[in-house]
Design a protein around this motif. Structure first.
Motif, PDB file in Angstrom:
ATOM      1  N   ALA A   1      -9.187  35.101   5.360  1.00  0.00           N
ATOM      2  CA  ALA A   1      -8.219  35.386   4.301  1.00  0.00           C
ATOM      3  C   ALA A   1      -6.817  35.025   4.785  1.00  0.00           C
ATOM      4  N   LEU A   2      -6.212  34.037   4.142  1.00  0.00           N
ATOM      5  CA  LEU A   2      -4.883  33.596   4.555  1.00  0.00           C
ATOM      6  C   LEU A   2      -3.780  34.527   4.065  1.00  0.00           C
ATOM      7  N   ASN A   3      -4.107  35.411   3.131  1.00  0.00           N
ATOM      8  CA  ASN A   3      -3.111  36.325   2.588  1.00  0.00           C
ATOM      9  C   ASN A   3      -3.658  37.748   2.567  1.00  0.00           C
ATOM     10  N   GLY A   4      -2.790  38.693   2.903  1.00  0.00           N
ATOM     11  CA  GLY A   4      -3.215  40.089   2.932  1.00  0.00           C
ATOM     12  C   GLY A   4      -2.072  40.999   3.331  1.00  0.00           C
ATOM     13  N   ASP A   5      -2.411  42.218   3.735  1.00  0.00           N
ATOM     14  CA  ASP A   5      -1.402  43.219   4.070  1.00  0.00           C
ATOM     15  C   ASP A   5      -0.654  42.895   5.356  1.00  0.00           C
ATOM     16  N   LEU A   6      -1.282  42.167   6.268  1.00  0.00           N
ATOM     17  CA  LEU A   6      -0.660  41.915   7.566  1.00  0.00           C
ATOM     18  C   LEU A   6       0.157  40.626   7.596  1.00  0.00           C
TER      19      LEU A   6
END
Length: 291
Positions: A59-64
């Motif tokens: 996942a290239l995008n998320g919370d971190l």
């Protein structure tokens, strides 16, 4: 422990090996890849948390971290359309974990055909609760700070912006450094490991002039190196999930009044989460912090 990180076709890196020690500092000019190196580790962690890494996805995008699409992640001069992340780690024994994700220009979730066995990585520090990450954009002085029983009491986190550092210190302040939360983590599964950790020498992180190993006392001692005489006062606000933070200062034998956090400058507030995260870390945990 992570011994090395090998990146292939990721952002500014065409083929880069980075070796780690127990304490590793990355320094250099802007845009040279310091943040990108840490982002590769964060991508693995957030993909695991989203239950995608277990299904051979990244996942290239998320919370971190948010990279964008595969086009944003791929090295500009890549000679082959894949992004590789390879870790040499020690978990029970030294081993190599490697992922090679296929390039899809517009995708924000990448795929791989081969990935390490999920059970091998399940309890490793990068994927477990004993991982602390502080991003460069942290919270400045506030009159009140958030509380989170889920993040703090259950998952031992201080928040990526340090937003739960005060709550963490309030909850675990009376526990000894290097043992925080061990009873909760190992009480049912690995009691032998609990005893091994408890016998470890917690004074390796302790302040040389502070005899007490309690987290709250060690935080006070190390904060004194940044701002001499600093005392920290944290109290929950009844009826709302917020914490009040104030500081007082020792002046010889006298102690000042308690000052609002907003009236003592940015330095103390920015430093506190770093000190809390470091002292809260048990052997085998992993801390990442950006300036």
């Amino acid at each position: 422990m992570i011994y090395s990180l090998h990146l292939k076709n990721f952002k500014p890196f065409e083929d880069q090996l980075i070796e780690f020690r127990q304490l590793t500092l990355l320094s250099g000019l802007n845009g040279m890849g310091k943040s990108s190196a840490l982002q590769s580790l964060l991508l693995l962690r957030q993909s695991y948390q989203q239950r995608l890494l277990q299904r051979k996805r990244l996942a290239l995008n998320g919370d971190l971290v948010s990279i964008g699409t595969a086009k944003d992640a791929l090295f500009e001069g890549a000679k082959e359309e894949l992004i590789g992340i390879k870790l040499i780690v020690e978990y029970r024994e030294k081993m190599t974990w490697e992922w090679n994700f296929r390039y899809d220009q517009k995708a924000d979730v990448l795929r791989t055909d081969i990935a390490p066995i999920t059970q091998e990585i399940h309890d490793f520090s990068l994927f477990g609760n004993y991982f602390h990450y502080l991003q460069a954009e942290r919270l400045g002085p506030r009159n009140v700070f958030e509380m989170s029983d889920y993040s703090v009491s259950q998952n031992f986190q201080i928040g990526t912006r340090g937003e739960y550092a005060e709550h963490f210190l309030y909850v675990f302040g009376d526990q000894k450094i290097n043992t925080i939360g061990l009873e909760q983590k190992f009480s049912q599964n690995i009691p032998k490991n609990l005893e091994r950790f408890k016998q470890n020498e917690p004074n390796k992180l302790s302040h040389p002039k502070e005899k007490s190993l309690l987290l709250k006392n060690q935080v006070k001692a190390w904060m004194g190196e940044i701002s001499p005489g600093t005392r920290i006062h944290i109290d929950p606000i009844e009826g709302v999930d917020l914490m009040s933070l104030r500081y007082s200062f020792e002046m010889g034998k006298e102690v000042s009044s308690r000052y609002r956090n907003t009236n003592v400058g940015f330095g103390i507030t920015y430093t506190l989460p770093v000190i809390v995260a470091a002292l809260a870390s048990i052997p085998g945990s992993l801390d990442l912090s950006l300036k």
